[in-house]
Design a protein around this motif. Structure first.
Motif, PDB file in Angstrom:
ATOM      1  N   GLY A  34       7.681 -18.453   5.182  1.00 18.58           N
ATOM      2  CA  GLY A  34       7.584 -17.045   4.859  1.00 18.58           C
ATOM      3  C   GLY A  34       7.419 -16.139   6.052  1.00 18.58           C
ATOM      4  O   GLY A  34       7.350 -16.596   7.189  1.00 18.58           O
ATOM      5  N   TRP A  35       7.380 -14.873   5.745  1.00 13.42           N
ATOM      6  CA  TRP A  35       7.197 -13.830   6.745  1.00 13.42           C
ATOM      7  C   TRP A  35       5.907 -13.070   6.469  1.00 13.42           C
ATOM      8  O   TRP A  35       5.608 -12.733   5.316  1.00 13.42           O
ATOM      9  CB  TRP A  35       8.379 -12.856   6.717  1.00 13.42           C
ATOM     10  CG  TRP A  35       9.650 -13.444   7.236  1.00 13.42           C
ATOM     11  CD1 TRP A  35      10.633 -14.045   6.510  1.00 13.42           C
ATOM     12  CD2 TRP A  35      10.063 -13.500   8.603  1.00 13.42           C
ATOM     13  NE1 TRP A  35      11.632 -14.470   7.348  1.00 13.42           N
ATOM     14  CE2 TRP A  35      11.310 -14.146   8.632  1.00 13.42           C
ATOM     15  CE3 TRP A  35       9.509 -13.052   9.807  1.00 13.42           C
ATOM     16  CZ2 TRP A  35      12.017 -14.366   9.829  1.00 13.42           C
ATOM     17  CZ3 TRP A  35      10.203 -13.274  10.980  1.00 13.42           C
ATOM     18  CH2 TRP A  35      11.438 -13.920  10.980  1.00 13.42           C
ATOM     19  N   LEU A  36       5.174 -12.818   7.539  1.00  9.39           N
ATOM     20  CA  LEU A  36       3.960 -12.020   7.496  1.00  9.39           C
ATOM     21  C   LEU A  36       4.181 -10.795   8.369  1.00  9.39           C
ATOM     22  O   LEU A  36       5.084 -10.786   9.203  1.00  9.39           O
ATOM     23  CB  LEU A  36       2.770 -12.814   8.044  1.00  9.39           C
ATOM     24  CG  LEU A  36       2.647 -14.286   7.700  1.00  9.39           C
ATOM     25  CD1 LEU A  36       1.471 -14.901   8.454  1.00  9.39           C
ATOM     26  CD2 LEU A  36       2.491 -14.462   6.203  1.00  9.39           C
ATOM     27  N   ARG A  37       3.341  -9.793   8.219  1.00  8.55           N
ATOM     28  CA  ARG A  37       3.386  -8.667   9.145  1.00  8.55           C
ATOM     29  C   ARG A  37       1.991  -8.084   9.300  1.00  8.55           C
ATOM     30  O   ARG A  37       1.138  -8.225   8.421  1.00  8.55           O
ATOM     31  CB  ARG A  37       4.360  -7.591   8.673  1.00  8.55           C
ATOM     32  CG  ARG A  37       3.951  -6.831   7.422  1.00  8.55           C
ATOM     33  CD  ARG A  37       5.047  -5.860   7.003  1.00  8.55           C
ATOM     34  NE  ARG A  37       4.695  -5.142   5.792  1.00  8.55           N
ATOM     35  CZ  ARG A  37       5.536  -4.310   5.158  1.00  8.55           C
ATOM     36  NH1 ARG A  37       6.770  -4.119   5.634  1.00  8.55           N
ATOM     37  NH2 ARG A  37       5.140  -3.686   4.067  1.00  8.55           N
ATOM     38  N   GLN A  38       1.802  -7.455  10.442  1.00  5.13           N
ATOM     39  CA  GLN A  38       0.531  -6.787  10.702  1.00  5.13           C
ATOM     40  C   GLN A  38       0.792  -5.503  11.459  1.00  5.13           C
ATOM     41  O   GLN A  38       1.365  -5.520  12.549  1.00  5.13           O
ATOM     42  CB  GLN A  38      -0.417  -7.689  11.496  1.00  5.13           C
ATOM     43  CG  GLN A  38      -1.806  -7.087  11.649  1.00  5.13           C
ATOM     44  CD  GLN A  38      -2.822  -8.071  12.166  1.00  5.13           C
ATOM     45  OE1 GLN A  38      -2.483  -9.088  12.781  1.00  5.13           O
ATOM     46  NE2 GLN A  38      -4.087  -7.811  11.899  1.00  5.13           N
ATOM     47  N   ALA A  39       0.368  -4.412  10.845  1.00  5.26           N
ATOM     48  CA  ALA A  39       0.494  -3.097  11.463  1.00  5.26           C
ATOM     49  C   ALA A  39      -0.807  -2.773  12.187  1.00  5.26           C
ATOM     50  O   ALA A  39      -1.863  -3.309  11.841  1.00  5.26           O
ATOM     51  CB  ALA A  39       0.787  -2.050  10.397  1.00  5.26           C
ATOM     52  N   PRO A  40      -0.754  -1.894  13.185  1.00  2.00           N
ATOM     53  CA  PRO A  40      -1.976  -1.536  13.920  1.00  2.00           C
ATOM     54  C   PRO A  40      -3.063  -1.030  12.985  1.00  2.00           C
ATOM     55  O   PRO A  40      -2.816  -0.170  12.135  1.00  2.00           O
ATOM     56  CB  PRO A  40      -1.491  -0.429  14.863  1.00  2.00           C
ATOM     57  CG  PRO A  40      -0.045  -0.681  15.027  1.00  2.00           C
ATOM     58  CD  PRO A  40       0.433  -1.226  13.713  1.00  2.00           C
ATOM     59  N   GLY A  41      -4.250  -1.584  13.136  1.00  2.00           N
ATOM     60  CA  GLY A  41      -5.372  -1.142  12.326  1.00  2.00           C
ATOM     61  C   GLY A  41      -5.372  -1.641  10.902  1.00  2.00           C
ATOM     62  O   GLY A  41      -6.241  -1.262  10.111  1.00  2.00           O
ATOM     63  N   LYS A  42      -4.421  -2.485  10.570  1.00  2.00           N
ATOM     64  CA  LYS A  42      -4.349  -3.016   9.204  1.00  2.00           C
ATOM     65  C   LYS A  42      -4.437  -4.536   9.222  1.00  2.00           C
ATOM     66  O   LYS A  42      -4.180  -5.184  10.230  1.00  2.00           O
ATOM     67  CB  LYS A  42      -3.040  -2.573   8.531  1.00  2.00           C
ATOM     68  CG  LYS A  42      -2.939  -1.080   8.307  1.00  2.00           C
ATOM     69  CD  LYS A  42      -1.724  -0.745   7.468  1.00  2.00           C
ATOM     70  CE  LYS A  42      -1.640   0.743   7.161  1.00  2.00           C
ATOM     71  NZ  LYS A  42      -0.458   1.083   6.332  1.00  2.00           N
ATOM     72  N   GLU A  43      -4.771  -5.079   8.073  1.00  2.00           N
ATOM     73  CA  GLU A  43      -4.839  -6.531   7.960  1.00  2.00           C
ATOM     74  C   GLU A  43      -3.434  -7.116   7.867  1.00  2.00           C
ATOM     75  O   GLU A  43      -2.495  -6.472   7.403  1.00  2.00           O
ATOM     76  CB  GLU A  43      -5.649  -6.911   6.712  1.00  2.00           C
ATOM     77  CG  GLU A  43      -7.114  -6.540   6.803  1.00  2.00           C
ATOM     78  CD  GLU A  43      -7.912  -7.076   5.621  1.00  2.00           C
ATOM     79  OE1 GLU A  43      -9.144  -6.921   5.643  1.00  2.00           O
ATOM     80  OE2 GLU A  43      -7.304  -7.641   4.699  1.00  2.00           O
ATOM     81  N   ARG A  44      -3.347  -8.348   8.302  1.00  4.69           N
ATOM     82  CA  ARG A  44      -2.084  -9.062   8.166  1.00  4.69           C
ATOM     83  C   ARG A  44      -1.786  -9.266   6.686  1.00  4.69           C
ATOM     84  O   ARG A  44      -2.677  -9.523   5.883  1.00  4.69           O
ATOM     85  CB  ARG A  44      -2.168 -10.399   8.890  1.00  4.69           C
ATOM     86  CG  ARG A  44      -0.875 -11.176   8.935  1.00  4.69           C
ATOM     87  CD  ARG A  44      -1.008 -12.403   9.818  1.00  4.69           C
ATOM     88  NE  ARG A  44      -0.944 -12.062  11.231  1.00  4.69           N
ATOM     89  CZ  ARG A  44      -1.942 -12.251  12.087  1.00  4.69           C
ATOM     90  NH1 ARG A  44      -3.082 -12.778  11.679  1.00  4.69           N
ATOM     91  NH2 ARG A  44      -1.808 -11.919  13.357  1.00  4.69           N
ATOM     92  N   GLU A  45      -0.510  -9.118   6.314  1.00  2.00           N
ATOM     93  CA  GLU A  45      -0.135  -9.312   4.918  1.00  2.00           C
ATOM     94  C   GLU A  45       1.117 -10.175   4.838  1.00  2.00           C
ATOM     95  O   GLU A  45       1.962 -10.169   5.718  1.00  2.00           O
ATOM     96  CB  GLU A  45       0.124  -7.971   4.217  1.00  2.00           C
ATOM     97  CG  GLU A  45       1.296  -7.182   4.740  1.00  2.00           C
ATOM     98  CD  GLU A  45       1.598  -5.932   3.934  1.00  2.00           C
ATOM     99  OE1 GLU A  45       1.077  -5.783   2.803  1.00  2.00           O
ATOM    100  OE2 GLU A  45       2.372  -5.089   4.429  1.00  2.00           O
ATOM    101  N   ALA A  46       1.215 -10.910   3.732  1.00  2.94           N
ATOM    102  CA  ALA A  46       2.431 -11.673   3.459  1.00  2.94           C
ATOM    103  C   ALA A  46       3.480 -10.716   2.927  1.00  2.94           C
ATOM    104  O   ALA A  46       3.189  -9.860   2.093  1.00  2.94           O
ATOM    105  CB  ALA A  46       2.141 -12.772   2.450  1.00  2.94           C
ATOM    106  N   VAL A  47       4.684 -10.852   3.401  1.00  5.28           N
ATOM    107  CA  VAL A  47       5.779  -9.964   3.012  1.00  5.28           C
ATOM    108  C   VAL A  47       6.757 -10.661   2.071  1.00  5.28           C
ATOM    109  O   VAL A  47       7.151 -10.115   1.044  1.00  5.28           O
ATOM    110  CB  VAL A  47       6.552  -9.482   4.262  1.00  5.28           C
ATOM    111  CG1 VAL A  47       7.749  -8.634   3.860  1.00  5.28           C
ATOM    112  CG2 VAL A  47       5.620  -8.712   5.183  1.00  5.28           C
ATOM    113  N   SER A  48       7.125 -11.868   2.429  1.00  7.07           N
ATOM    114  CA  SER A  48       8.120 -12.594   1.643  1.00  7.07           C
ATOM    115  C   SER A  48       8.013 -14.076   1.963  1.00  7.07           C
ATOM    116  O   SER A  48       7.582 -14.455   3.052  1.00  7.07           O
ATOM    117  CB  SER A  48       9.528 -12.099   2.002  1.00  7.07           C
ATOM    118  OG  SER A  48      10.517 -12.846   1.325  1.00  7.07           O
TER     119      SER A  48
END
Length: 127
Positions: A34-48
């Motif tokens: 899968g793919w995860l993402r993390q934006a500045p100041g936010k928690e890492r989240e699963a995307v797909s």
């Protein structure tokens, strides 16, 4: 197994990018990925994420915010996984990572059971 994500960059809102994840030092064909993402100041989240090769049918999962815009795919010959991203929005800006594992809750990919990920690639959506 080492994972390396690539393909990120700067794109205008509404644009497209294709991220690639390459596995080296082994195979993850029979595992969900899968793919995860993390934006500045936010928690890492699963995307797909998607199921592994040994399942009769490939199952793909997306978080609601990217459904209809993103598509995950795998090329088992090239040992690569892709995330095709269309109609990108500024809120999609983040560092994107690929990771082994695909756990879902009510059809949504989650971070459950994911304890490692490869080197990320930056996606910036801005005009």
């Amino acid at each position: 197994v080492q994972l390396q994500a690539s393909g990120g960059g700067l794109v205008q809102p509404g644009g497209s990018l294709r991220l690639a994840c390459e596995a080296s030092g082994g195979t993850l064909d029979y595992y969900g990925m899968g793919w995860l993402r993390q934006a500045p100041g936010k928690e890492r989240e699963a995307v797909s994420c998607m199921s592994g090769r040994d399942e009769q049918n490939e199952h793909t999962y997306y978080i609601d915010s990217v459904k209809g815009r993103f598509r995950i795919s795998r090329d088992y010959v090239k040992k690569k996984m892709y995330l095709h991203m269309n109609s990108l929005k500024p809120e999609d800006s983040a560092v994107y990572y690929c990771a082994p594992g695909c756990t879902t809750v009510r059809g949504q990919p989650t971070l459950q059971g994911i304890s490692s990920w490869g080197k990320g690639t930056q996606v910036t959506v801005s005009s």
